[in-house]
Structures are given as C-alpha cells and as structure tokens.
Design a protein around this motif. Structure first.
Motif, PDB file in Angstrom:
ATOM      1  N   TRP A  96       0.833  -1.198   0.000  1.00 57.76           N
ATOM      2  CA  TRP A  96       0.000   0.000   0.000  1.00 57.76           C
ATOM      3  C   TRP A  96       0.866   1.246   0.000  1.00 57.76           C
ATOM      4  O   TRP A  96       1.683   1.445   0.880  1.00 57.76           O
ATOM      5  CB  TRP A  96      -0.899  -0.028   1.232  1.00 57.76           C
ATOM      6  N   GLY A 137      -2.171   4.734  -2.779  1.00 60.44           N
ATOM      7  CA  GLY A 137      -2.822   4.808  -4.064  1.00 60.44           C
ATOM      8  C   GLY A 137      -2.012   5.463  -5.163  1.00 60.44           C
ATOM      9  O   GLY A 137      -2.529   5.727  -6.245  1.00 60.44           O
ATOM     10  N   LEU A 142      -7.382   5.418 -10.666  1.00 60.28           N
ATOM     11  CA  LEU A 142      -6.371   4.418 -10.294  1.00 60.28           C
ATOM     12  C   LEU A 142      -6.220   4.316  -8.767  1.00 60.28           C
ATOM     13  O   LEU A 142      -6.237   3.212  -8.220  1.00 60.28           O
ATOM     14  CB  LEU A 142      -5.043   4.777 -10.969  1.00 60.28           C
ATOM     15  N   PRO A 143      -6.088   5.457  -8.067  1.00 59.34           N
ATOM     16  CA  PRO A 143      -5.982   5.352  -6.603  1.00 59.34           C
ATOM     17  C   PRO A 143      -7.176   4.636  -5.982  1.00 59.34           C
ATOM     18  O   PRO A 143      -7.002   3.844  -5.052  1.00 59.34           O
ATOM     19  CB  PRO A 143      -5.915   6.806  -6.155  1.00 59.34           C
ATOM     20  N   LYS A 202      -6.764   0.998  -6.574  1.00 58.58           N
ATOM     21  CA  LYS A 202      -5.679   0.481  -5.734  1.00 58.58           C
ATOM     22  C   LYS A 202      -6.102   0.377  -4.276  1.00 58.58           C
ATOM     23  O   LYS A 202      -5.725  -0.561  -3.573  1.00 58.58           O
ATOM     24  CB  LYS A 202      -4.455   1.393  -5.837  1.00 58.58           C
ATOM     25  N   THR A 203      -6.899   1.335  -3.848  1.00 60.51           N
ATOM     26  CA  THR A 203      -7.388   1.292  -2.470  1.00 60.51           C
ATOM     27  C   THR A 203      -8.259   0.067  -2.262  1.00 60.51           C
ATOM     28  O   THR A 203      -8.155  -0.643  -1.264  1.00 60.51           O
ATOM     29  CB  THR A 203      -8.213   2.555  -2.156  1.00 60.51           C
ATOM     30  N   GLU A 258      -8.124  -2.671  -3.965  1.00 61.27           N
ATOM     31  CA  GLU A 258      -7.285  -3.880  -3.983  1.00 61.27           C
ATOM     32  C   GLU A 258      -6.536  -4.053  -2.670  1.00 61.27           C
ATOM     33  O   GLU A 258      -6.266  -5.170  -2.253  1.00 61.27           O
ATOM     34  CB  GLU A 258      -6.272  -3.796  -5.135  1.00 61.27           C
TER      35      GLU A 258
END
Lengths: 689, 172
Positions: free
Chosen positions: A580, A583, B100-101, B104-105, B107
């Motif tokens: 992590w 993001g 995208l963020p 990703k968060t 995921e």
C-alpha cells in the motif's frame, strides 16, 4: 591452591595463540596471514573458555604467580569463579568476532567507506595485530590477582582499543573519537589506580588476598573513597551516563568486530572491576553504595535509550543502546549491593546473578548487532540508516541474524534478553521486602523506569531493523548491496544461536550464574532465591516462568493456528496485491518512513529532554506565497547534556595541559635525560632510605 | 511533554448530548455496534476515500466523528489505511485522477470488504455528469455494495447505510 595442569595448559595455549596471531599479522601481509591471525585469535578465545570451564567446575580459586625480580611488580594471576565467568564472556564474543574478521574489511569495503561516514582501518596490518592483543589484555585483566597486574593489563587493554579506534589515524572523525576515548580512559585509569593503591596501602605486595584481609581494617572514610573512586573509574569504562561520552564516538569509529568486542566485552570488564573491588575486595558496604549504583543505572538506562531513539547512524544507535544496557546491568548490580548490605543474602545472590546474566546476554546480542551493522556497512558503504532500505531481500541471512539480535535486545520472549530482564524485574519487585521505605520506594521507581526503558528499546529496534532492512532501497549503494562472505555470516550465526539458546534454555547459563559469586562476602552460597531450570524461579518460588515452555508454545501456536484454520475450512484463496502506497501510481523510496520520521512522535513527547533545534527555510514563488519553490528543513539534536558536563571540564583542563606541554617537547634526547634523572633520583632515594 | 499533558487536561471530554429527537442516532449506532461485534468480533474500521467530491459529503461524514454523534464511542472507527479497513466509504464522482488510486485502495483492502458509496455524485455524478474530468459513478470503477442517496446525505442517513451494508457481510 595452585592451578591444575589442564588449566595452566589452556591458559598457556590462550596466551600463545593470541601472541602468535599478533605476530602473524605483523610479519606477513598476504591473505593467508590474515586467515591465520583470525583462526589463532579464535583458538585463543576458545582455549580461554576451556580454562574458564575447568575453573568453574573445580570451584575455589587457583593462583598462578609468574617469577619476577621485583616482588611489587610480580605478575600474579588467579582463576576463580568470577574470573571464569568473564573469561567465558570474552570467549563468547571473541570466537565469533575472530571468525567474522576473516571476511571483514577487504578492499571493496575500504574503498567504499572512504569518504563516506567513516574511514576503515581493518585493512591496515597493525590494526589486525592489535585485536588479538586486545583480547589477551582483557583476559588477563579478569585473571589478574594483584594491583600491579590488574593495572598493567587494564592499561594495555585501553591502549589497544585506543589504537583500534583511531585506526590509521588519517580521519579527523576517528582522531577526535580517539582523543575522547583516550582522555576518558586515562581519567578512569587514574581513578582506578588511586582506588586500588588506597585499598592496598597497608599490604605488602598488593595481592588481592592481602587487600581482602586488610579491607576490614580500613577506616570507613577510606573505604568510601575507594568505592567512589572505583565507581568513577570503572563506571567510565563501562559507560554509565555522565561518563559515557566516549562511547558513541569510539564505537562507530572502530571496525565493527572491534566495536562488538568493545561494546560486548570491554564495557563488562568495567562491571567486572566494580564487582571485584566493591563486592569482593571491600566486601560490600553501606546501602547507599548500592543505591548510588542503582541510581546511575536508572539514569543510564533511560538516557541511553532516549539518545539511541533519535540516532540515524546505525552504529551510534547501537553504542547508545549499550549505554542503556549497561544501565540495566548497573541497576541489577545496585540492587544486589543494597540487598547485600541489608543482609538479605539470597536476594542479593539473585540480583547479582541477574546482572551477570544480562551482561552475558548483552555480550551476545550487542556483539551480534555490531557484527550485523558491520556487514551492512561493508555491503552499502554507509552507517546512515536513511541511505539504506530493502536490505532484507539483498542480504537475507544477515537480516535474519540482525532480527534475532533486535528481538533479543528488545527483551521479547523467548530470547535471552527477556530471560535476564525478567530476573532483574523479579529482583526489583523483591525490593518491596526491604524494611526501609525510602529504599523500597527507589526500587519501585527503578522498576517503573526499567519498564519504560524496555518499551522504548522495542521502538528503537523496530527502527533499527525496519529502516535499513525493510521496504525499498533508498540509494544506489543499498540497491547494489550483496550478501557478505560466509565467514562473516558464520560469526553472526554463532552469536544468533547463542541468543536463542541462552534464552530458550536458561539452565545452560545456570552453572555460571549460580557459581560465579561463590564465596563472596554476604551472599548465600546456595542460591535458593532463584533457580534456573526448565522453569525459572525467582524469590524462593514466588514467581516462575519457563522460557523453554514459552518457546515450545510459540512454535506450537505458529503451527497450530494455520492448522486450525485449515481444519475449520476457512478460505485458502491467495490474493497478491502490491504494498500500500497511498494509491500512488508508482512507488518510490520517497514514500518510505524515514528514520527521523519514525522517531518524531517520541521526539515531540520528550522534547524537553532532547531540546531539538530546527530550521525551516521556505522559498516562495515571487507571485504568490501560496506557491512554494523549495522547502529546506533541517533538524538537529545536540547532546546539550554532554556540553553542560564536559565543557567546564575542558575549560579547566586546557590551561593545565598547556603547562604540561612545557616538559613534553617531543625530543627524544630530552626524554632520555628525564629517564636518567629519574633513575638517579630513585637510586639516591634508595641509598638514603 | 508538559505541554501535551496540560493540553489533554485542559481540553477534557468534548462529546455533547444529542439534540432532542436525536435518540434514533444513538439507537442506530448501538445496533451497528452490536452487529459489527457479532459479525466481525470487533469494531468496524472504515476507510474514507474522496474520489472527487465537492466535500459536502465529507462534511457530513466528519459529523459522525464530531462531538455530537461521536461514533467512535460505538466502535465505528475511521482508519488511516485501507489495510486496516473493513469498509470503504467512497464519495464524489470518480475523477480521472482518482480512478487508479480508488482501484488500488480497493485492492489493498482485505477481504471480506464492503463498499458504501455516499452521496448523489457517487451514483450518478450529480452536476458533474458528462464532464471531461469525470470517469463516472463509483460502480464504474469498483463493485459497490450500497448507495446512500442525498446531496449531501445527513449523518444519520450515512449511519443507516452503514448498518444496511453490514447485512451483506458473510454470516459467521
């Protein structure tokens, strides 16, 4: 009692090996000589351990006197249980350090470190020759049985380590560290010499037996003076808080296996001296002796770990952590002396055994950590943690060893730091039994401080392991780091397994701990107050813990929990996702926790103690101050405490030194004249008397 | 250190009583607490993601944490990393920069996870619909368990939404 043939044999082999190792390093330059030096040093340390084991098994003390022309200057050694315990401690770090030195500091590291934070002297031949002499001097200090012998080898030990600190003498950092070290070591030596001569004033040849017998007749004021001088001298060698200033300078400057020896072993020789003089020769004293040692210990433990927390230089961090651990050891010694002066023999034995246990454990894990830091230094060429990162993937075995050391020093079960700190806590809690409220309260305060120290140590070593080894490499040097040679890993592995064994199987240390103080005044010879078996018991069975069972439980839990989940039919689906990074599209090392940032919360909390100074320069855009062109942030923590203590001392010493320089011209002829004059004066004096 | 302690001492507790008629809020929060304890065995950890909101929804969400509702009392915690979270609370239309963020968060959040999209924009993009900067509603990017309508929804609505979404967690 004369020593047995085997003991003499082992000690002889030890001395011969060390001297041969030094000779090999001095006479030959090639790689083979390097190997011979390392192996002979290891052999010497090993035979020292052999002699110690025999001495412990035999019990009592065996005395060996070397023939000499002058009775006052005779070399006299004795091997009793306490010396044997410290001889074992020297071997515990000496053998791995010698093996480690086989692979440490070849050309690459020397080149890589040049111009970085420190220059390395391992490639320098005389330095290699001094290491075995240093080991020999330390062994002979703990074996010394007369004032002259003790002081002689004490000085050899100090000088040897001084030369190891300054190395080739071409780096200003090392020279400055060397000046601090030499100054404090010699001030300490003066105090020790004064203490021992004062104690030996009425004796014939300054043998320790004579002092022991005469100590009862000493005037109380003289006894106090001897103890205080000894505390000053040995405390400065051990590095307790106001006298610790040389330590964070000298340890980083020395090559890492020497740092391991200095921190793991030489500091304990200071503790040995205090025990030998305060407890053995003087036979203990009033409660305030112990109280003073305890107070010094508390201050060092807390001050040491607080300084370590905000340090970014890996080896300086370890050095400050040594100050902390010496503090913990002094706490235990202090409790022991307090109990002893109140006639609580059983508890005194327990506390002193705990002190010795922690000394041995600290030798193991701090030796390991210094060797580990040396491996990191060799691989990356820097000691600055902010320039490391991600080393666990590049040097996994070093990382594992360093992790074991960090866990042990943070006193997490089932490793050795936990076992000895547990015993120290038990001794402190038993202090409630002291009938004097003030002293009992001091014990409680010490227990609280020790608990705080333990917590801070855990934070500190999360940082010391996490920042260099985890996450991504912050510099190209860290990116290119490679695992160190096999000999270095072997040295670290030996100490790592010692950390595990001493913690999981505390009874392995029991023969040393229960016998080391055999025959000391005011202690019980059958230490019923504690038992180290499969279960460790303290306070006559008042509390007990079994590190062995704890370790088995941890192992079992490590296997049982996944098994239980599997039996319960929980999902075993595996999902891989990236780390992590808030993001962001691409991860970069700039996202990582830095060493400074990690310590920042505690730096805020203890701001009154650290007094950090920071400068913030912001360059705004000329159009609007809502747009920033550059930000420069600088934060520094000055050791204001050291300035406050040492600056006035320097102010005093400088004019004196200036006067002293008048007779130190540096001219050989003048010195020869001095010698002749002294000789004449002595002859006249002898004639006249 | 002295400063820190004196600050803590001087500030004291700031939680206020609910205004009259706010008993439903207390009741809801208690039910959420009871249900999360049953389902998760502990309190509920929420990660808030602003995917491009006008911050109206954030204002209301922070109301949940303010002195009036103070939901942390009932074990509804807003956490600093999706790694710690059971539930993502997403607001706003998803902008191109946040696509995208947000993924990703999602995921990075461990399973089982819940996604509650808060506010009108999160579903229909509201007034931002059709903008070149907007990808679309939250469900265009990640699977959504529940939408909380409103522009902005009140704290109580959000609490109701959280409660309802909990029903979608697998039973234990």
């Amino acid at each position: 009692m004369p020593p047995s043939f085997e003991v003499i044999g082992f000690l002889g082999i030890m001395a011969v090996s060390y001297i041969a190792a030094a000779a090999a390093a001095l006479l030959f330059e090639d790689d083979r000589a390097r190997r011979v030096t390392g192996l002979l040093s290891a052999a010497g340390a090993l035979s020292g351990m052999g002699a110690a084991a025999l001495g412990l098994a035999a019990g009592g003390s065996s005395v060996l006197e070397l023939p000499s022309a002058l009775p006052e200057a005779a070399l006299e050694f004795s091997l009793d249980a306490l010396s044997a315990a410290y001889l074992l401690l020297i071997g515990l770090v000496g053998v791995p350090a010698a093996i480690y030195s086989l692979g440490y500091g070849p050309e690459r590291a020397v080149g890589a470190v040049d111009g970085a934070l420190g220059r390395h002297s391992t490639g320098w031949r005389p330095a290699r020759a001094i290491v075995p002499l240093f080991l020999l001097a330390m062994s002979l200090v703990v074996l010394a049985n007369s004032v002259f012998t003790f002081l002689l080898f004490w000085e050899v030990m100090s000088l040897a380590s001084y030369f190891l600190v300054i190395g080739r003498g071409d780096s200003p950092e090392n020279l400055s560290a060397g000046r601090w070290y030499a100054g404090m070591a010699h001030a300490g030596f003066a105090a020790i010499a004064a203490a021992l001569w004062l104690a030996a004033a009425g004796t014939e040849a300054g043998r320790f037996e004579e002092i022991r017998q005469a100590a009862g007749m000493l005037a109380p004021a003289a006894r106090h003076a001897v103890f205080l001088l000894a505390l000053l001298g040995f405390g400065s060698k051990a590095g307790v808080l106001p006298l610790h200033a040389w330590l964070p300078r000298a340890h980083p400057a020395a090559p890492s296996h020497v740092s391991a020896l200095m921190s793991g072993v030489m500091l304990k020789i200071g503790m040995y001296g205090l025990l030998r003089v305060g407890l053995d020769l003087l036979g203990g004293g009033p409660p305030w002796w112990g109280g003073l040692v305890l107070a010094l210990g508390v201050v060092s433990a807390l001050g040491g770990i607080l300084s370590a927390l905000v340090e970014n230089d890996l080896k300086r961090l370890l050095a400050y952590s040594s100050v902390e651990n010496i503090g913990i050891i002094f706490i235990a010694v202090g409790i022991g002396l307090v109990f002893q002066s109140y006639g609580m023999a059983g508890l005194a034995s327990m506390a002193l055994a705990a002190a010795l246990y922690h000394a041995i454990n600290h030798a193991a894990f701090k030796g390991l950590l210094f060797l580990g830091s040396g491996a990191v230094l060799q691989a990356t060429g820097t000691r600055n943690m902010e320039e490391m990162g991600g080393l666990i993937k590049r040097m996994p075995q070093t990382a594992l060893c360093f992790l074991v050391g960090s866990t042990a020093i943070a006193a997490l079960p089932p490793l050795n730091g936990f076992a000895s700190e547990w015993m120290i806590f038990q001794s402190l809690l038993a202090g409630a039994a002291i009938p004097y409220p003030l002293m009992a309260a001091m014990m409680a305060i010490a227990a609280g401080t020790l608990a705080l120290t333990g917590g801070l140590a855990a934070v500190c070593f999360v940082k010391a392991f996490g920042i260099p080894f985890l996450a991504m490499p912050r510099t190209a040097a860290a990116e290119e780091a490679r695992e160190v040679p096999r000999t270095m890993r072997l040295g670290m592995g030996l100490l790592a397994s010692a950390c595990v064994l001493l913690g999981v199987l505390p009874f392995a240390a029991a023969p040393i701990l229960s016998r080391a103080f055999f025959g000391m005044p005011g202690l019980s010879d059958t230490p019923a107050a504690f038992r180290l078996g499969l279960v460790m018991e303290a306070g006559a069975g008042a509390s007990a813990i079994s590190p062995t069972a704890l370790a088995l439980c941890l192992l079992a839990a490590g296997g049982a929990i996944p098994l239980a989940f599997r039996l319960a039919g929980s999902s075993r689906a595996l999902r891989r996702a990236e780390t992590w990074g808030c993001g962001r599209a691409v991860q970069s090392p700039r996202m990582e926790y830095t060493s400074t940032a990690f310590a920042e919360p505690l730096r805020r909390v203890f701001a009154d103690l650290y007094r950090p100074a920071k400068t913030l320069d912001i360059e705004f855009h000329p159009e609007s101050k809502y747009f920033v062109r550059s930000i420069q942030y600088q934060s520094r923590i000055r050791a204001w405490f050291e300035d406050a203590v040492y600056r006035p001392l320097f102010g005093l010493a400088r004019p004196l030194a200036g006067t002293g320089r008048l007779i130190q011209s540096g001219s050989l002829h003048l010195y020869i004249a001095y010698i002749v004059a002294a000789l004449l004066a002595l002859l006249l004096l002898a004639r006249w008397m | 250190m002295a400063l820190l302690f004196s600050k803590m001492w001087r500030t004291g507790l700031v939680t206020e009583d609910l205004p009259s008629g706010g008993d439903e809020g207390l009741h809801l929060a208690r039910v959420v607490e009871e249900r999360t304890r049953r389902l998760l065995g502990r309190s509920l950890a929420i990660r808030e993601v602003d995917a491009g909101s006008c911050n109206g929804c954030e204002l209301e969400i922070s109301g949940l944490n303010g002195p009036v509702y103070d939901c942390e009392r009932f074990g509804v915690r807003f956490v600093a990393s999706p790694r710690h979270a059971d539930m993502l609370l997403v607001t706003g239309p998803v902008t191109r920069n946040m696509e995208l963020p947000l993924r990703k968060t999602w995921e990075a959040t461990p399973d089982p996870k819940l996604v509650v999209a808060v506010g009108e924009c999160a579903r229909t993009c509201g007034v931002f619909a059709g903008s070149y900067a907007v990808v679309g509603g939250v469900d265009r990017v990640i699977p959504v368990d529940l939408f909380v309508p409103g522009c902005p929804p009140e704290p109580l609505d959000i609490l109701r939404g959280i409660l309802k979404a909990l029903d979608r967690l697998p039973r234990r």
